[in-house]
Structures are given as C-alpha cells and as structure tokens.
Design a protein around this motif. Structure first.
Motif, PDB file in Angstrom:
ATOM      1  N   ILE A 171     -10.004  20.176 -12.186  1.00 12.98           N
ATOM      2  CA  ILE A 171     -10.896  19.212 -11.851  1.00 12.98           C
ATOM      3  C   ILE A 171     -12.312  18.268 -12.593  1.00 12.98           C
ATOM      4  O   ILE A 171     -13.477  18.776 -12.289  1.00 12.98           O
TER       5      ILE A 171
ATOM      6  N   ARG B  30     -10.762  21.025   4.289  1.00 16.36           N
ATOM      7  CA  ARG B  30     -10.818  19.823   5.059  1.00 16.36           C
ATOM      8  C   ARG B  30     -10.620  18.862   5.651  1.00 16.36           C
ATOM      9  O   ARG B  30     -10.313  17.809   6.679  1.00 16.36           O
TER      10      ARG B  30
ATOM     11  N   THR C  60       1.003  -1.182  -0.130  1.00 17.06           N
ATOM     12  CA  THR C  60       0.411   0.264   0.402  1.00 17.06           C
ATOM     13  C   THR C  60       0.789   1.333  -0.021  1.00 17.06           C
ATOM     14  O   THR C  60       0.548   2.316  -0.451  1.00 17.06           O
TER      15      THR C  60
ATOM     16  N   ALA D 245      -5.673   2.007  -3.114  1.00 10.22           N
ATOM     17  CA  ALA D 245      -5.314   3.689  -3.262  1.00 10.22           C
ATOM     18  C   ALA D 245      -5.522   4.424  -3.802  1.00 10.22           C
ATOM     19  O   ALA D 245      -5.839   5.422  -3.901  1.00 10.22           O
ATOM     20  N   ASP D 246      -4.761   3.627  -5.499  1.00  9.36           N
ATOM     21  CA  ASP D 246      -5.740   4.738  -6.470  1.00  9.36           C
ATOM     22  C   ASP D 246      -6.647   4.929  -6.652  1.00  9.36           C
ATOM     23  O   ASP D 246      -7.563   6.094  -6.932  1.00  9.36           O
TER      24      ASP D 246
ATOM     25  N   THR E 291     -17.562  19.068  -5.201  1.00  8.30           N
ATOM     26  CA  THR E 291     -18.834  18.539  -4.407  1.00  8.30           C
ATOM     27  C   THR E 291     -19.322  19.532  -3.623  1.00  8.30           C
ATOM     28  O   THR E 291     -18.243  19.512  -2.866  1.00  8.30           O
ATOM     29  N   VAL E 292     -19.911  19.128  -3.178  1.00 12.70           N
ATOM     30  CA  VAL E 292     -20.799  20.263  -1.904  1.00 12.70           C
ATOM     31  C   VAL E 292     -20.775  19.237  -0.832  1.00 12.70           C
ATOM     32  O   VAL E 292     -20.247  19.842   0.462  1.00 12.70           O
ATOM     33  N   ALA E 293     -21.057  18.008  -0.332  1.00 17.06           N
ATOM     34  CA  ALA E 293     -21.252  17.443   0.614  1.00 17.06           C
ATOM     35  C   ALA E 293     -20.315  15.961   0.500  1.00 17.06           C
ATOM     36  O   ALA E 293     -20.525  15.170  -0.869  1.00 17.06           O
TER      37      ALA E 293
ATOM     38  N   VAL F  78      -8.178   7.818  -4.133  1.00 12.51           N
ATOM     39  CA  VAL F  78      -7.478   9.046  -4.420  1.00 12.51           C
ATOM     40  C   VAL F  78      -9.187   9.821  -5.614  1.00 12.51           C
ATOM     41  O   VAL F  78      -8.967  11.218  -5.615  1.00 12.51           O
TER      42      VAL F  78
ATOM     43  N   ALA G  57       1.553   2.941  -3.671  1.00  9.15           N
ATOM     44  CA  ALA G  57       1.085   3.212  -3.788  1.00  9.15           C
ATOM     45  C   ALA G  57       0.082   5.185  -3.574  1.00  9.15           C
ATOM     46  O   ALA G  57       0.804   5.777  -3.052  1.00  9.15           O
ATOM     47  N   ALA G  58      -0.432   5.617  -4.788  1.00  4.46           N
ATOM     48  CA  ALA G  58      -0.938   6.659  -5.128  1.00  4.46           C
ATOM     49  C   ALA G  58      -1.213   7.318  -3.732  1.00  4.46           C
ATOM     50  O   ALA G  58      -2.142   6.929  -3.123  1.00  4.46           O
ATOM     51  N   GLN G  59      -0.661   8.852  -3.251  1.00  9.83           N
ATOM     52  CA  GLN G  59      -1.194   9.497  -2.367  1.00  9.83           C
ATOM     53  C   GLN G  59      -2.517  10.566  -2.944  1.00  9.83           C
ATOM     54  O   GLN G  59      -1.464  11.190  -3.865  1.00  9.83           O
ATOM     55  N   TRP G  60      -3.321  10.922  -2.193  1.00  8.49           N
ATOM     56  CA  TRP G  60      -4.201  12.135  -2.881  1.00  8.49           C
ATOM     57  C   TRP G  60      -3.717  13.352  -2.803  1.00  8.49           C
ATOM     58  O   TRP G  60      -2.998  13.221  -0.837  1.00  8.49           O
TER      59      TRP G  60
ATOM     60  N   SER H  50     -14.573  15.005  -4.184  1.00 12.76           N
ATOM     61  CA  SER H  50     -15.229  15.184  -3.213  1.00 12.76           C
ATOM     62  C   SER H  50     -14.126  16.708  -2.890  1.00 12.76           C
ATOM     63  O   SER H  50     -15.125  17.919  -2.140  1.00 12.76           O
ATOM     64  N   GLU H  51     -13.601  17.339  -3.821  1.00 13.41           N
ATOM     65  CA  GLU H  51     -12.978  18.649  -3.963  1.00 13.41           C
ATOM     66  C   GLU H  51     -14.140  19.529  -5.200  1.00 13.41           C
ATOM     67  O   GLU H  51     -13.973  19.959  -5.119  1.00 13.41           O
TER      68      GLU H  51
ATOM     69  N   ARG I 129     -11.018  10.536  -3.488  1.00 12.81           N
ATOM     70  CA  ARG I 129     -11.404  12.100  -2.734  1.00 12.81           C
ATOM     71  C   ARG I 129     -11.624  13.448  -3.443  1.00 12.81           C
ATOM     72  O   ARG I 129     -11.560  14.161  -3.285  1.00 12.81           O
TER      73      ARG I 129
ATOM     74  N   ARG J 226     -10.041  24.354  -0.711  1.00 16.10           N
ATOM     75  CA  ARG J 226     -11.247  24.162   0.417  1.00 16.10           C
ATOM     76  C   ARG J 226     -10.854  22.827   0.914  1.00 16.10           C
ATOM     77  O   ARG J 226     -11.082  22.075   2.011  1.00 16.10           O
ATOM     78  N   ALA J 227     -10.542  21.964  -0.432  1.00 15.57           N
ATOM     79  CA  ALA J 227     -10.185  20.153   0.058  1.00 15.57           C
ATOM     80  C   ALA J 227      -8.907  20.512   1.051  1.00 15.57           C
ATOM     81  O   ALA J 227      -9.617  19.355   2.458  1.00 15.57           O
TER      82      ALA J 227
ATOM     83  N   THR K   1     -11.347  24.430  -9.765  1.00 11.90           N
ATOM     84  CA  THR K   1     -10.638  23.219  -9.638  1.00 11.90           C
ATOM     85  C   THR K   1      -9.392  22.834 -11.144  1.00 11.90           C
ATOM     86  O   THR K   1      -8.311  22.439 -10.726  1.00 11.90           O
TER      87      THR K   1
ATOM     88  N   ARG L 168      -6.368  19.195  -4.651  1.00  9.81           N
ATOM     89  CA  ARG L 168      -6.436  20.558  -5.700  1.00  9.81           C
ATOM     90  C   ARG L 168      -7.044  21.692  -5.338  1.00  9.81           C
ATOM     91  O   ARG L 168      -6.570  22.720  -5.882  1.00  9.81           O
ATOM     92  N   SER L 169      -7.154  22.155  -4.503  1.00  9.03           N
ATOM     93  CA  SER L 169      -7.878  23.381  -3.668  1.00  9.03           C
ATOM     94  C   SER L 169      -8.159  23.673  -2.458  1.00  9.03           C
ATOM     95  O   SER L 169      -7.523  22.988  -1.888  1.00  9.03           O
TER      96      SER L 169
END
Lengths: 495, 416
Positions: B372, A113, A97, B328-329, B341-343, B332, A100-103, B338-339, B335, A109-110, B370, A106-107
């Motif tokens: 995205i 959070r 694991t 994990a992909d 979306t509102v909720a 991603v 693997a890719a990590q998130w 989620s950037e 997640r 706001r995110a 973004t 990009r904003s």
C-alpha cells in the motif's frame, strides 16, 4: 464544424466543487459533447467558464449561489441530450451508506487491530510467501491454517517446529478443509455439532467423513486438517500429534477419527504410540493400507465410509442401498472423473478390492500409473491434481473443467460406466449438479451410464437432497456415499 | 527488530510531542542566511535545470525575473541554463514550498516554531488559485502579485503575528479536522479559523484601512491560504524526528515534477528517489489528462504528519477526485493508511471515524510489506510553463522509494 454552447442556471442548488468536477467529466464524455462544466456561478468560476469558451448569456448572469450547467456540443441535439443527462445526474438520489465501499484489512497487523480477539489466521497467498505470513501469525499468538500449496517442505518443518514450541497449531500447508468450534474454514460443510473429533491430512477425506457422520445423525466437535505431507518422514506428523493432543484434552470430544494416506512407517508408529496413550477410542483410516498394528483403543477402517460408520459406533450408512433404476450391465472400463483427491483414492481402493485393474494419475497402493496403463484398465482420475489445475480453477470451484473429458467418455464405446463425485459446501460451485445436468442434456441419447455421489449435507447452501434430485432427473445413478458409488459402478460392469 | 520498534516509538513520540506555533513572516534572506544571491530553492529532491519539468522551469524563470537577476523571462531561462543559478531543495534549508516550491531571497516566508524542540521551519505565502508561480505561472500578473506579497502582505502579517505572540497550530488543526478540512485539498475551515484569530491583530497593526481590507479579502478569498501554514507546520514537526538510529519512519516526502523523494529517520539525509507518478483526478473546463504535469511539490509533508490523503475521512468530498466520493470511500482511504503507519494521533481525530486519530508515522517496512503506497492529495499543474493549475486529484508515492529505503536501513542495521 459549428459548435453549440448551451448554459442553464439552477437556482438554489449547491453541490461540492469536487462532486461537480466529477459530473462535468461524466457529461463531457457523452456523445457529441465537446466540453462540459458544472460549476457554482461565483465570479471566479464564471471567469474560468469564459476562458474555456463555455459561457453564454444565462451563465454570465448567474450568482454565486446558482449552479451553472455549461455545454459545448457539435449539434443542438447533442447539446440538448447532454443537458438532459446533466439534469438527471444532478437530481439522482444519493447512494445509501450500505452500498458504499467497505474497508478490508490488507495486512495481519491491521486485521488484528480490527479484531483483537482473533485466535486463528487462514493464510491463502502464493506458496513462496505463505511461510513468512504464517510465521508472523504464529508470533502474534495465532493458530494458523495454510490453504496455500507449493510451500517448500523444509519451511513446513521449520514452521511446525516453531509452532510446537509456541504451543500453536499449524494446519497445512495445502490444507483445504477444517471445522473449528463449528466454524467451517475453506472447503467445508455445514455439519451437525457433536462429540466426534477428526484429524485429517486430506481435505475431501475430511469432508466425506464429516458429512456422512452428520447426515447419519452424528456430530463433529472439531475437524482439524494437517496438510497432505504431515505424516511424511520429513515432517514426522508434528501437526497430527498436536491435533491428537488437542482433541484428547477436549472434553467435548468423545472419540477421534484419523484420516490419511498410508504414513511413513516410523511416523505411523509414533502416531499410534500417541493414540495408545489416550483413553478415548480412535478410528484409524490410512487409505490404501490394508491393516495396521493398532493399540487396543483403535480400530482400522479401510474406507472413508467405514471410518464414518466406525465413528458412529458401528451404525451402518445406507445399508441395502439399491439404485432406483435398473440399467443393463455393460462391457468396458470404468472412467472416474474426480474433483476430490481422496475421493478418487477411495474409489480406486474399492474397485481394486473387487478385482478390477485400476490406473490413475494419483495412484494409491494397488493402482497403476496412468501412463503405462493399457486400454482395458479402469481410469480413475484426480482432476484436482496440479497437472489439471495449473492456470485453471479447481474443479470443485468450476466443474466445467471436466466437461470435455466427460463428454468424450460418455460417447466412448469402450467405457462401461462413468463415475463422478459432486462436492458441495463452502467454497464449492453454487450448483454443480445443475451444471452436470445441463451438460448431460447435450450428450447423445443412449450414452454411457453415469454414477455419482454427493459429498455434502442438507444444511449446505446447495442442499444435498436438491443436488441428488437434480442428478437423478438427469439420469444419473446416485449412491449415498463415494464408496458405494464405486461399488455401484463395479456392479454395472459385465465381468 | 526491537531496535526498530523502539526507534519508531521515539520518532512518533517526537511527532506527537511537537508544539508548532506560527510566529512570524519575514524575508527569506533574513531567515535563511545561507540562501545566497543567485540561489534558488525548489520543491522535491535535488534536480538540475536539464531534468526539470515545464512548470518548474517556468517558475524558475519567473523567480529569476522577480529577483532582478534577469530583465525578462527569455534572459532568465538563458541564465538558468548557463549554470549561473544554484538550485537546491527547500528541505535542506528548513523550508518547504508547494508545487514548484520557489524560494528566493526576497520572498516573505512564514515561520513556524516548534516550541517543544526549539526548531523552526519556513514556507512561502500562498498566492491564491489560478495562474500562480507555484503552478509554473510567470507572467506580469503573477510577478505583480508576488511583489504585493513581498511589500504588503508579508510585512503586515509578520507584524501582526509578532504582536499576537504567535498562533498555536495544533488546536487549530484539531478543530479544522472536525470542520471538514484534511489540510491539503481542503483548508477552508482552517483558513477561516486562522483569519478569525489574526484579524484583530492585523486591525491593530495595519493603519491604512484600504490596505487592511485588501489583506483580509486576500486571505478570506483564498480557501487554500492555510495550506502553506500547514506545510511549514509539517516541516517543523518532522525535523525533530530525523536521524533516530534504526527508525523506519518517513520524515519527508516531496516531488519536483520529475522525481519523488523520501527521507527516512534511520537513514539521515539520504534521499530515496524514483520517478514521480501522474495524479488521478479531475480537470478544470478546457483541460484534460493530456495537459497534466506529473506530481509536484513539498506539500506531501502534510501526509507525512498524518493529514491530507491520510485524513481523507475528515473531508469526504475530496475522495470524489478518484472515486464515487462517498463518506465510506473516504473512510477506506484513511483506514488503509493506518495499515502503513505506526500510530494514531491522539489529538487530531476524525469525528466520522468515531474520533479515531489520523494515522501517523509512515513505516517504510509496512509500505513494502502491504504493497500500500501512501496516498497524497494534490493539485495538478499544466505541463507547459506559465499556464498554471489545470486540475486536482490523488497520487500515490512510488513504491520504489520505499523498497530502496528498506534495503538501505537493513544494510545499516546489518540485517541481511
């Protein structure tokens, strides 16, 4: 063209259909392979294999729990090689694991959070968008450091006014260095923590002063960058004044160092008026200004080194420094190739104060512009300036951008000394001294002598002492500070 | 700004408050009285015959023959080209359809009723994998299967559902997510859960044992059977969130194989349209990218309610279509959605993300800000009519739809 169809059945091996489609594509891409499919041997899948002309007898007898490797290749050898490769892919271990890719958000706001407790945003986007991002951050209650440059001055002013109303600090635009609560931001060094606060409109100026203080045993509470234009008439020192307020109120800060080019006179007055209302002692380094009318709790420092010494209550840095090697004095000019803009400025001031005629692409008061300078004038260049970095990395990140100019200067009979800075720390090249050393090894023997200093600390990942040792092994004369390097360069010139 | 935030909260509240229940299966003509003779509903935003892609034309020809408006495929094509068939989007009739999304009068449609808001939405029955009309298939085998759906499966399922009093879909989806479905590429868990609930009712209402066995085998043998139920559910959930003044939340995303269209709550029934993109993915043996038709179908309604590509973390294998296929992909993907979306949906959660809710309520402003684009899990059709599915993958909604929507919304709200 003859084709060879090979099927192999693996019993008791199950893989997800998507994973098998991926493997199929990998195997189909091998040399000499016409078509490949790895599928579980269900009736529906066997029909698909038959329609694709991939089904041989072994595959036709497979069951739903069997995995079928079906290949069509241009030769028996290619088929066997592909079969071998398919087996190897089926049997390879799964990635852990951790690999693997990590998130990454990009904003803003995110990011908030994910890190609701964050108090500061570092913004590094193209200048046209930096102010909009900074405003978002301010409105979410964050302090802001803007690394981006090319932000219009009107936007800077508006941002800083909004920030002041919100009680938030804007560092920048074009702020390359800060250390907040011991956390280095952008180009900064691992310095000792202590009770000296720094406010600077200059990135490498902050780096040089904080490193000299730290290496001499002092420590930094916070180093706050404000951006190169903060003390101009248009901005009026908005961030500088807020930074002084913050450090004045900070119980962990005993004294405060201010570093800048000479401010606009009105702004200087306002800043010094604020200084006079503080109970803490101040060191004022307006590089290029000879003197200033200072309040009683402030002392003037003409160079970065002098500022560091004053902040250390007058302790001298590397007093009586003598280079280990004696080099005969030479005739000619001094060529300075700097990656740090303020280090370039300090070198100009030191040389000019010794009576040298100095020209630069970033001239300080007392220097001439480069274009009009004659051949007998020292050329002290800021290679981090826009005209050298457009479309190229900054020389602190990639020191090779000064290679050509350095090699040329080393072979120039009209040059007496080459003067360099080597800046290390976060963001900087992993081994700038090593790069210089390997370049010097290619220069002709008997080349022009090189003088340098290392801006950084022992705790930096590049290690100051290791950088110095590398430079000295390469024949470079290394001074303990940038100002002393300029003095040494002067000493090596025959009048 | 405050108007938009409040409107978006309201839009998402309506999405989350919905109570979708699968209640019936009945012929389209009964459910949608305005679906007239020689009228054909298709997937995506409006499109005329001239601009239709290969598989859409293939499906149209097949549907025309199926309805008996032409004796054979050639005559059917001529009829369609002549302008004698009216083409309308499913979305304008409360319906959705996968891929080509053919809906005609005699086709049986599943009915999902949103019991909280009283609205209904429709979707045709899933035909199974392989050569099927939704992928542009139109030969005798395809039409024969459609006839069986019309004459056998549709009436039987309708009777069983009516007898059952309806099957609540929200809890079913919640369990499916925990079992590895994302409800677009993966529906094996939900199909099984559905079959488990409907089987006793079918046993009570279908007297012929062979027929019952055929029906159970058809549903049980098609992992994607539930997709069409999820789509009707998506439509039933999003319709109440339409036309909330000021809201920047997306209420529909769909494609017709030529154009991609979105609708946004605050701009009513306006379609924001841009050319569809090509899915990235993997192909069945014997096929490659060269055979692929661009993106198609109303199925992106499931992404609009937070499933499919937005719930990728629930179904890690699916991410293998575009990457290494690790858990994990997949996380991603979810997640990053989620950037935009509102909720997060409090009832639909993903175990591997510590039971975080699926990201829901696509905000066109966040998409533009973004950069995205929404990720959509999809099947890939052959670009020639009549061949069918050749692969599967992931496609991005085109950014141009969202920039147009932001401009239109700004204009409407008087923001310059």
């Amino acid at each position: 063209m003859s084709v060879f169809i090979v099927n192999e059945v693996r019993k008791g091996l199950y893989l997800d259909s998507v994973a098998l489609m991926r493997l199929s594509r990998e195997v189909a891409g091998l040399p000499g392979v016409v078509e490949a499919a790895l599928m579980m041997g269900t009736p529906a899948n066997r029909r698909i294999l038959a329609e694709a002309g991939l089904l041989a007898e072994e595959g036709a007898n497979a069951q739903g729990n069997d995995l079928v490797i079906a290949l069509k290749a241009e030769s028996r050898e290619a088929a066997q090689a592909a079969l071998h490769a398919a087996r190897a892919r089926l049997d390879r271990p799964r990635a852990a694991t951790g690999e693997a890719a990590q998130w990454k958000p990009r904003s803003l706001r995110a990011a908030l959070r994910a890190r609701p407790g964050a108090t500061l945003a570092l913004i590094s986007v193209p200048g046209d968008f930096a102010a909009a991002e900074a405003r978002k951050a301010l409105r979410r209650g964050l302090h802001v450091m803007i690394f981006s440059d090319n932000v219009p001055v009107a936007q800077e002013r508006a941002l800083k006014e909004e920030a002041r109303a919100l009680g938030r600090l804007v560092m920048g635009p074009d702020c390359g260095t800060a250390i907040i609560n011991g956390v280095p931001l952008a180009f900064a060094n691992r310095v000792r923590r202590g009770d000296i606060g720094v406010v600077g409109a200059s990135g490498t100026g902050i780096q040089e002063v904080t490193c000299l203080i730290s290496e001499a045993g002092g420590g930094i509470s916070h180093a706050i960058g404000v951006g190169g234009r903060d003390l101009s008439e248009a901005i009026g020192g908005l961030s500088t004044l807020m930074a002084i307020d913050a450090l004045d109120a900070d119980p962990g800060t005993r004294r405060i160092v201010l570093i800048s080019k000479p401010p606009h006179p009105d702004v200087a007055r306002a800043v010094l008026e604020r200084v006079s209302r503080s109970a803490k002692p101040f060191t004022i380094c307006f590089l290029g200004q000879k003197e200033a009318d200072l309040p009683p709790n402030a002392r003037f420092a003409p160079t970065l080194k002098a500022a560091a010494e004053d902040a250390l209550d007058g302790r001298r840095i590397s007093e009586g420094f003598q280079p280990g090697v004696s080099v005969p004095r030479r005739e000619g000019v001094i060529v300075g190739l700097f990656s740090g803009g303020t280090l370039c400025g300090e070198a100009q001031l030191v040389l000019a104060s010794q009576g040298r005629r100095v020209a630069s692409n970033a001239p300080v008061p007392g220097s001439e512009p480069l274009a009009s300078a004659g051949a007998s004038v020292d050329r002290i260049l800021d290679l981090g300036a826009d005209e050298f970095t457009r479309g190229r990395p900054h020389p602190m990140i990639d020191p090779s951008v000064r290679d050509d100019m350095l090699l040329k200067a080393l072979a120039d009979p009209g040059v007496a000394v080459v003067l360099l800075d080597v800046v290390i720390g976060y963001g900087a090249h992993p081994d700038p001294a090593g790069h210089l050393a390997s370049l010097l090894a290619t220069a002709a023997p008997g080349h022009v002598p090189v003088v340098a200093s290392v801006t950084g600390t022992e705790a930096d990942r590049q290690s100051r002492s290791r950088q110095i040792a590398t430079l000295e092994r390469a024949g470079v004369l290394v001074a303990p500070s940038n100002a002393q390097a300029a003095e040494l360069a002067f000493a090596l010139c025959r009048a | 700004m405050r108007i938009i935030e409040e409107a978006n909260r309201e839009a998402v509240r309506r999405l989350f408050d919905g109570d979708p229940v699968l209640v019936d299966v009945a012929p389209a003509a009964e459910l949608i009285p305005s679906l007239g003779e020689r009228m054909l509903l298709h997937a995506g935003p409006p499109i005329a015959w001239e601009r239709m892609c290969g598989p859409m034309r293939g499906a149209v020809a097949g549907a025309v023959v199926f309805e008996g408006w032409a004796p054979d495929l050639e005559a059917a094509e001529a009829l369609a080209r002549s302008g004698a068939v009216a083409f309308r989007p499913n979305h304008d009739f409360g319906a959705v359809g996968p891929m080509t999304g053919m809906t005609t009068r005699s086709m049986p449609l599943m009915v999902v009723e949103n019991r909280r808001f009283g609205n209904r939405a429709y979707c045709a029955l899933n035909e199974g994998l392989g050569k099927v009309m939704r992928f542009g298939g139109n030969d005798a085998e395809v039409l024969a299967r459609l006839a069986w759906l019309r004459d056998v499966l549709g009436p039987a399922l309708g009777e069983a559902l009516r007898a059952s009093g309806g099957i609540a879909l929200k809890p079913l989806i919640a369990r499916g997510l925990a079992m590895g479905d994302e409800m677009h590429q993966r529906n094996v868990a939900c199909t099984s859960l559905f079959l488990r609930q409907i089987a006793p009712w079918l046993a009570r209402t279908v007297s012929d044992r062979e027929r019952l066995a055929d029906i159970l085998a058809f549903i049980g043998g098609n992992d994607q059977f539930f997709l069409n139920i999820a789509m009707a559910m998506g439509k039933a959930l999003t319709d109440p969130a339409r036309s909330i003044e000021g809201s920047s939340v997306v209420t529909a995303m769909c494609r017709n194989g030529t154009d991609f269209g979105i609708r946004v709550s605050g701009t009513g029934d306006t379609w924001f349209v841009a050319p569809v993109e090509m899915p990235q993915g993997l192909y069945f043996p014997g096929f490659s990218e060269a055979d692929a038709n661009p993106d198609m179908g109303d199925s992106a309604i499931v992404e609009t309610v937070g499933l499919g590509g937005f719930a990728m973390a629930a179904a890690p294998a699916v991410v293998g279509f575009v990457g290494a296929g690790s858990a994990a992909d997949a996380a991603v993907f979810t997640r990053s959605m989620s950037e935009i979306t509102v909720a997060e949906n409090p009832e639909w959660t993903i175990p591997s993300l510590d039971f975080a809710g699926v990201p829901t309520g696509i905000d066109v402003r966040l998409v533009v800000e973004t950069g995205i684009a929404p990720a959509i899990n999809t099947g890939i059709a052959h670009k020639k009519p009549g061949i069918g599915q050749v692969g599967a993958g992931v496609v991005r909604a085109p950014m141009a739809c969202f920039t147009q929507a932001v401009r239109a919304l700004a204009e409407r709200l008087g923001v310059t």
